[in-house]
Design an enzyme around this catalytic site. Structure first.
Site, PDB file in Angstrom:
ATOM      1  N   HIS A   5      -4.968 -42.082  -2.969  1.00 45.93           N
ATOM      2  CA  HIS A   5      -6.432 -41.958  -3.047  1.00 45.93           C
ATOM      3  C   HIS A   5      -6.792 -41.083  -4.249  1.00 45.93           C
ATOM      4  CE1 HIS A   5     -10.568 -40.981  -2.073  1.00 45.93           C
ATOM      5  NE2 HIS A   5     -10.551 -42.002  -1.240  1.00 45.93           N
ATOM      6  N   GLU A  61      -8.884 -38.852  -4.660  1.00 49.86           N
ATOM      7  CA  GLU A  61      -9.079 -37.425  -4.373  1.00 49.86           C
ATOM      8  C   GLU A  61      -7.735 -36.693  -4.361  1.00 49.86           C
ATOM      9  OE1 GLU A  61     -11.450 -37.849  -0.820  1.00 49.86           O
ATOM     10  OE2 GLU A  61     -13.126 -38.586  -2.029  1.00 49.86           O
ATOM     11  N   GLY A  73     -15.382 -44.826   3.293  1.00 51.85           N
ATOM     12  CA  GLY A  73     -15.350 -43.393   3.572  1.00 51.85           C
ATOM     13  C   GLY A  73     -16.486 -42.980   4.484  1.00 51.85           C
ATOM     14  N   GLY A  74     -17.558 -42.470   3.887  1.00 54.19           N
ATOM     15  CA  GLY A  74     -18.664 -41.884   4.655  1.00 54.19           C
ATOM     16  C   GLY A  74     -19.197 -42.775   5.771  1.00 54.19           C
ATOM     17  N   GLY A  76     -18.513 -42.022  -2.631  1.00 51.37           N
ATOM     18  CA  GLY A  76     -19.416 -41.015  -2.087  1.00 51.37           C
ATOM     19  C   GLY A  76     -20.670 -40.780  -2.905  1.00 51.37           C
ATOM     20  N   SER A  85     -18.734 -46.415  -1.684  1.00 50.19           N
ATOM     21  CA  SER A  85     -20.129 -46.532  -1.229  1.00 50.19           C
ATOM     22  C   SER A  85     -20.441 -47.871  -0.553  1.00 50.19           C
ATOM     23  CB  SER A  85     -21.095 -46.278  -2.394  1.00 50.19           C
ATOM     24  OG  SER A  85     -20.954 -44.943  -2.855  1.00 50.19           O
ATOM     25  N   GLU A  87     -10.926 -48.720  -5.975  1.00 51.73           N
ATOM     26  CA  GLU A  87     -11.972 -47.743  -5.717  1.00 51.73           C
ATOM     27  C   GLU A  87     -12.368 -47.038  -7.009  1.00 51.73           C
ATOM     28  OE1 GLU A  87     -11.922 -46.460  -1.312  1.00 51.73           O
ATOM     29  OE2 GLU A  87     -10.638 -45.098  -2.429  1.00 51.73           O
ATOM     30  N   ASN A 145     -11.746 -44.387   6.132  1.00 54.66           N
ATOM     31  CA  ASN A 145     -11.039 -43.195   5.663  1.00 54.66           C
ATOM     32  C   ASN A 145     -11.885 -41.987   6.060  1.00 54.66           C
ATOM     33  OD1 ASN A 145      -9.795 -41.133   4.297  1.00 54.66           O
ATOM     34  ND2 ASN A 145     -10.391 -41.833   2.247  1.00 54.66           N
ATOM     35  N   TRP A 146     -11.425 -41.280   7.083  1.00 51.44           N
ATOM     36  CA  TRP A 146     -12.229 -40.158   7.599  1.00 51.44           C
ATOM     37  C   TRP A 146     -12.076 -38.905   6.745  1.00 51.44           C
ATOM     38  CZ3 TRP A 146     -13.536 -39.195  13.385  1.00 51.44           C
ATOM     39  CH2 TRP A 146     -14.272 -40.269  13.873  1.00 51.44           C
ATOM     40  N   LYS A 147     -11.169 -38.925   5.776  1.00 54.38           N
ATOM     41  CA  LYS A 147     -10.961 -37.744   4.917  1.00 54.38           C
ATOM     42  C   LYS A 147     -10.812 -36.498   5.808  1.00 54.38           C
ATOM     43  CE  LYS A 147     -13.608 -40.095   1.419  1.00 54.38           C
ATOM     44  NZ  LYS A 147     -14.253 -40.010   0.126  1.00 54.38           N
TER      45      LYS A 147
END
Ligand code: PEP
Length: 247
Positions: free
Chosen positions: A93, A95, A228-229, A169, A207, A163, A10-12
């Site tokens: 998601h 967010e 993600g990251g 993150g 994470s 999640e 997930n590149w956000k």
């Protein structure tokens, strides 16, 4: 039944034209792991260029509107995602649930719209730190699922991503026992809702890194990861794919 592992990035809100080279690096390296389904969910504006750059790697969106078309400024429909070359999308998601005030009913409608249009959908659920600390994590996640699971027969294209919000993150990860308990409960809910054919994959997200992926993939009912990251760079993402292949 063991399901084929699925690792989705997930590149956000990260990624410009210059980053297509990184997507290509990920796609090229992922070919070495045919036993794992790998996908990248990139910003909507990059989808078309990404699918042209890496025809073999499934590219997805990070959200979709539930309506087919209409007066929804700034939104993207499932048909638009497909038209741009996407084959999947994330829905719900945390967010977006938080910043865009998306309800479970919204998420359900989005998942149904995506699946009806032929996309795969990764439906996210997860509890806050406060809920985890006060012992309500399982009940909260199961209630989210009750209200956001799609009424559909397209189960092969549906995945659930557990999640925990507090793990996204932050570098914090639930214990293996906590992940096992939640995934077992989610599997039970899916069996109850759709029958026990087990076709829906349950991903863990929050994470995940090369250093903890093997331990997480060894947990029962963990069928992959939403990352993600660590999905932004091939050198960080590929060890996770490798761990999925080994697990
Ligand atoms: C995510 O946002 O879906 C996620 C899992 O992020 P991270 O891997 O950076 O925790």
């Amino acid at each position: 039944m063991a399901l084929k592992k699925f690792v989705a990035g997930n590149w956000k809100m990260h990624g410009l034209s210059a980053d297509l080279a990184e997507i290509k690096a990920i796609a090229d390296a992922a070919k070495a792991y045919p036993s794992v389904d790998v996908a990248l969910c990139v910003p909507a504006i990059l989808i078309e260029r990404a699918t042209r750059a890496v025809p073999g790697l499934p590219i997805g969106g990070q959200d979709v509107h539930y309506a087919e078309k209409g007066a929804h400024t700034g939104c993207v429909s499932a048909q638009m995602l497909r038209d741009a070359g996407a084959s999947l999308t994330i829905v719900g998601h945390s967010e977006r649930r938080d910043a865009q005030r998306e309800s479970d009913a919204d998420v359900k409608a989005k998942a149904e719209a995506a699946l009806a249009c032929g996309l795969a959908a990764i439906l996210c659920v997860g509890e806050s730190l406060e809920v985890r600390e006060t012992g309500g994590a399982v009940a909260t996640v199961l209630a989210q699922l009750d209200a956001s699971l799609p009424d559909t027969a397209e189960l092969g294209r549906l995945s659930i991503a557990y999640e925990p919000i507090w793990a996204i993150g932050t570098g914090k990860v639930p214990t293996v026992a906590e992940i096992a308990e939640m995934h077992r409960e989610i599997r039970g809910k899916l069996d109850q809702r759709y029958g026990a054919d087990g076709a829906v994959r349950i991903l863990y997200g929050g994470s995940v890194k090369g250093s903890n992926a093997a331990e997480i993939f060894a947990v029962a009912d963990v069928d992959g990861a939403l990352v993600g990251g660590a999905s932004l760079k091939a050198e960080d993402f590929l060890p996770i794919v490798e761990a999925a292949a080994a697990g």
